[in-house]
Motif scaffolding. Sequence first.
Motif, PDB file in Angstrom:
ATOM      1  N   TYR A  44      38.646  49.035  43.069  1.00 53.39           N
ATOM      2  CA  TYR A  44      39.631  49.491  42.094  1.00 53.39           C
ATOM      3  C   TYR A  44      40.484  48.277  41.721  1.00 53.39           C
ATOM      4  CZ  TYR A  44      38.378  54.140  43.810  1.00 53.39           C
ATOM      5  OH  TYR A  44      37.694  55.278  44.165  1.00 53.39           O
ATOM      6  N   ASP A  45      40.169  47.668  40.586  1.00 50.15           N
ATOM      7  CA  ASP A  45      40.877  46.468  40.131  1.00 50.15           C
ATOM      8  C   ASP A  45      40.891  45.377  41.193  1.00 50.15           C
ATOM      9  OD1 ASP A  45      41.913  47.070  37.343  1.00 50.15           O
ATOM     10  OD2 ASP A  45      42.612  48.829  38.435  1.00 50.15           O
ATOM     11  N   ARG A  46      39.905  45.399  42.102  1.00 50.13           N
ATOM     12  CA  ARG A  46      39.731  44.376  43.146  1.00 50.13           C
ATOM     13  C   ARG A  46      40.970  44.219  44.030  1.00 50.13           C
ATOM     14  NH1 ARG A  46      34.161  43.320  43.239  1.00 50.13           N
ATOM     15  NH2 ARG A  46      33.476  43.897  41.154  1.00 50.13           N
ATOM     16  N   MET A  47      41.696  45.312  44.202  1.00 50.98           N
ATOM     17  CA  MET A  47      42.864  45.293  45.086  1.00 50.98           C
ATOM     18  C   MET A  47      42.406  45.186  46.540  1.00 50.98           C
ATOM     19  SD  MET A  47      46.293  45.726  45.432  1.00 50.98           S
ATOM     20  CE  MET A  47      47.142  46.885  44.344  1.00 50.98           C
ATOM     21  N   ILE A  48      43.100  44.360  47.320  1.00 51.39           N
ATOM     22  CA  ILE A  48      42.895  44.276  48.764  1.00 51.39           C
ATOM     23  C   ILE A  48      44.121  44.869  49.446  1.00 51.39           C
ATOM     24  CG2 ILE A  48      42.712  42.704  50.738  1.00 51.39           C
ATOM     25  CD1 ILE A  48      41.103  40.823  48.944  1.00 51.39           C
ATOM     26  N   ALA A 127      45.751  41.058  44.626  1.00 55.06           N
ATOM     27  CA  ALA A 127      44.969  41.362  43.428  1.00 55.06           C
ATOM     28  C   ALA A 127      44.666  40.054  42.700  1.00 55.06           C
ATOM     29  CB  ALA A 127      45.748  42.309  42.509  1.00 55.06           C
ATOM     30  N   PRO A 128      43.622  40.028  41.870  1.00 56.91           N
ATOM     31  CA  PRO A 128      43.307  38.815  41.107  1.00 56.91           C
ATOM     32  C   PRO A 128      44.480  38.360  40.237  1.00 56.91           C
ATOM     33  CG  PRO A 128      41.464  40.329  41.046  1.00 56.91           C
ATOM     34  CD  PRO A 128      42.609  41.080  41.684  1.00 56.91           C
ATOM     35  N   ALA A 129      44.619  37.038  40.085  1.00 53.84           N
ATOM     36  CA  ALA A 129      45.700  36.457  39.293  1.00 53.84           C
ATOM     37  C   ALA A 129      45.116  35.480  38.278  1.00 53.84           C
ATOM     38  CB  ALA A 129      46.705  35.741  40.196  1.00 53.84           C
ATOM     39  N   HIS A 130      45.713  35.453  37.079  1.00 52.78           N
ATOM     40  CA  HIS A 130      45.202  34.593  36.007  1.00 52.78           C
ATOM     41  C   HIS A 130      46.037  33.339  35.798  1.00 52.78           C
ATOM     42  CE1 HIS A 130      48.133  37.359  34.137  1.00 52.78           C
ATOM     43  NE2 HIS A 130      48.411  36.342  33.345  1.00 52.78           N
TER      44      HIS A 130
END
Length: 274
Positions: A44-48, A127-130
């Motif tokens: 789910y949205d690559r949440m850890i 979560a992924p960061a840009h």
Amino acid sequence: MKVENRYAIDPVHARSFDTEALRREFLIGNAFAEGEINLTYTHYDRMIVGGAVPGVFPLELSAIKETGTPGFLDRREAVIVNIGAAGTVKAKGVSYDMGPRDMLYVGRGDSPLVFSGKGARFYILSAPAHRDIPTRLVTIDQAKRVDLGTPETSNQRSIFQFVHPDVMESCQIVVGMTTLHKGSIWNTMPAHVHDRRMEAYLYFDLPEDARVFHMMGEPGETRHLVVKNEDAVLSPPWSIHSGAGTAAYTFIWAMAGDNVDYRDVEMVAMDALK
């Protein structure tokens, strides 16, 4: 260190789940064990989501296979919440002393993370960061407090906004904490959904013999999970997320997805719940 993988479940599939299946897919238990780091990598949205309890010796989180990067935060941001006694988190060699209920935002690239402090209990979210945003400690006194609810509706509560647009920047992760006042048991009712963001809940400050009934599912196909102290729940974008406890409690809410707009929700009318 242990890492569990959870794949995303669609709402049609979830309608057929029994209690065991619901708990297997959406409940995260036993994240806090002394001397261990336990993580759940979700799709789910690559949440850890996870926990670190250093005990006598420090614990280091430098990399996991699931991210596919040399460093844990090479392409991610993280939020660390201390739900125990005072402790310290070191991010890329810089130490941050954290009191109970303080939160540390860790920007992209600032790994490894080192957790220390006997009695500290660290809740981990990532979560992924840009882009790069500076690491920042936000103490409980620095959080934005919003008081809502009434004793008459059993939902008097204080919301503490930490990693939130009104307090600080982040890429996509939004994290806060809600404490129910004594005698209140309900949170997030009337319910809502937000199809552009997933959410994770951690329930704590519960007596050993108390439980929270976490409401989930589509508005017209609701289900529930019975959770105990320090259990976490994954909330898919299509699901409501509400709860009622046998005693007052505190929970940490965390979101990741397309935006950081706390108000980007679709309210669910009470007569639409089934």
